[in-house]
Design an enzyme around this catalytic site. Structure first.
Site, PDB file in Angstrom:
ATOM      1  N   TYR A   1      -2.530  -0.497  10.407  1.00 12.48           N
ATOM      2  CA  TYR A   1      -2.460  -0.785   8.977  1.00 12.48           C
ATOM      3  C   TYR A   1      -1.167  -0.245   8.376  1.00 12.48           C
ATOM      4  O   TYR A   1      -0.476  -0.946   7.619  1.00 12.48           O
ATOM      5  CB  TYR A   1      -3.673  -0.177   8.274  1.00 12.48           C
ATOM      6  CG  TYR A   1      -3.714  -0.431   6.781  1.00 12.48           C
ATOM      7  CD1 TYR A   1      -4.173  -1.648   6.282  1.00 12.48           C
ATOM      8  CD2 TYR A   1      -3.289   0.535   5.878  1.00 12.48           C
ATOM      9  CE1 TYR A   1      -4.215  -1.892   4.921  1.00 12.48           C
ATOM     10  CE2 TYR A   1      -3.328   0.303   4.512  1.00 12.48           C
ATOM     11  CZ  TYR A   1      -3.792  -0.908   4.039  1.00 12.48           C
ATOM     12  OH  TYR A   1      -3.821  -1.149   2.680  1.00 12.48           O
TER      13      TYR A   1
ATOM     14  N   SER B   1       0.860  -1.179   0.000  1.00  8.33           N
ATOM     15  CA  SER B   1       0.000   0.000   0.000  1.00  8.33           C
ATOM     16  C   SER B   1       0.895   1.227   0.000  1.00  8.33           C
ATOM     17  O   SER B   1       2.056   1.153   0.441  1.00  8.33           O
ATOM     18  CB  SER B   1      -0.878   0.004   1.258  1.00  8.33           C
ATOM     19  OG  SER B   1      -1.497   1.264   1.460  1.00  8.33           O
TER      20      SER B   1
END
Length: 255
Positions: free
Chosen positions: A152, A139
């Protein structure tokens, strides 16, 4: 077709990016092993995906279940040519001082431990056959920070480090390991992030997230899948240990 008769193993295969990747690999002739937590979700996803495929349920954070999905894929097809290491969760939204250890552990168990275990067992197969390509789903959160998403963000920073290390460990075996690093993608996971960020004001949250991208929109799952196909293909034969931002320019302005 680029992937004719090649075996592609995809985790998180019932999610938006997983489905898009499966469809694109299938359209290029691949045989698919699709892995997710829910058999029902897998069957629903598989109904929209053409070609030869097997469906395998697994909790990617449990090593015995990871070893099982890898073994069953090899037993059924005889080899594994591509591993799309895609399973992941976003966790709860909240500043570090307000967050629970349980949330951190849950996110790391899937996004780090799950990805690590997938590599551990798939790379054994690929190094034995002296060929293969891995695409990890990282990501742009693995390159940047984001308030309220510490678990995250930490998990994706870790995955990029694992991606680099794995590539070095298997380079001599003809195996390549790369990662994609998307910004927000228009999938159910992004709906969850919008809800976590501003419950009851999801549309405002969406507009805010999109406005942070110079191209003023989310990526589509298909755009991410296209990059995955390239990195798994022979066209990327001298690319390994790299991660590729696919973020509409967001990292350019924020890094």
């Amino acid at each position: 077709m680029e992937f004719n008769n090649k075996v592609v193993l995809i985790t998180g295969a019932a999610g938006g990016i997983g489905i898009a990747a499966a469809k694109k690999f299938a359209a290029e002739g691949a045989k698919l092993a699709l892995v997710d937590l829910s058999q029902e979700a897998l069957e629903k996803a598989a109904a929209s995906i053409d070609g030869e495929k097997i469906l395998l349920t697994a909790n990617v954070a449990k090593e015995e279940e990871v070893a099982n999905y890898v073994q069953k894929t090899k037993e059924h097809f005889g080899h594994i040519d591509v591993f799309v290491n895609n399973a992941g969760i976003n966790g709860e939204f909240g500043n570090i001082v307000d967050s629970s250890v349980e949330n951190l552990e849950k996110v790391l168990s899937v996004n780090v431990v799950g990805a690590y275990l997938g590599l551990k067992h798939v790379l054994k197969v690929m190094t034995e056959q002296k060929s293969g390509a891995v695409v990890n789903t990282a990501s742009n959160g693995g390159l940047l920070g984001a308030p309220g998403m510490s678990a995250y963000i930490a998990s994706k920073h870790a995955l990029i480090g694992i991606n680099k290390t794995a590539a070095l460990e298997v380079a001599d075996y003809g195996v390549r390991v790369n990662a994609v690093a998307p910004s927000g993608v228009d999938t159910a996971m992004m709906r969850s992030i919008e809800t976590n960020a501003a419950k009851g004001h999801e549309e405002e949250a969406r507009k805010g997230f999109e406005a942070s991208v110079p191209m003023n929109r989310y990526a589509t799952a298909e755009e991410i899948a296209d990059l995955m196909l390239f990195l798994a293909s022979d066209k990327a034969s001298f690319i390994t240990g790299s991660y590729y931002r696919i973020d509409g320019g967001q990292g350019t302005t924020s890094a």
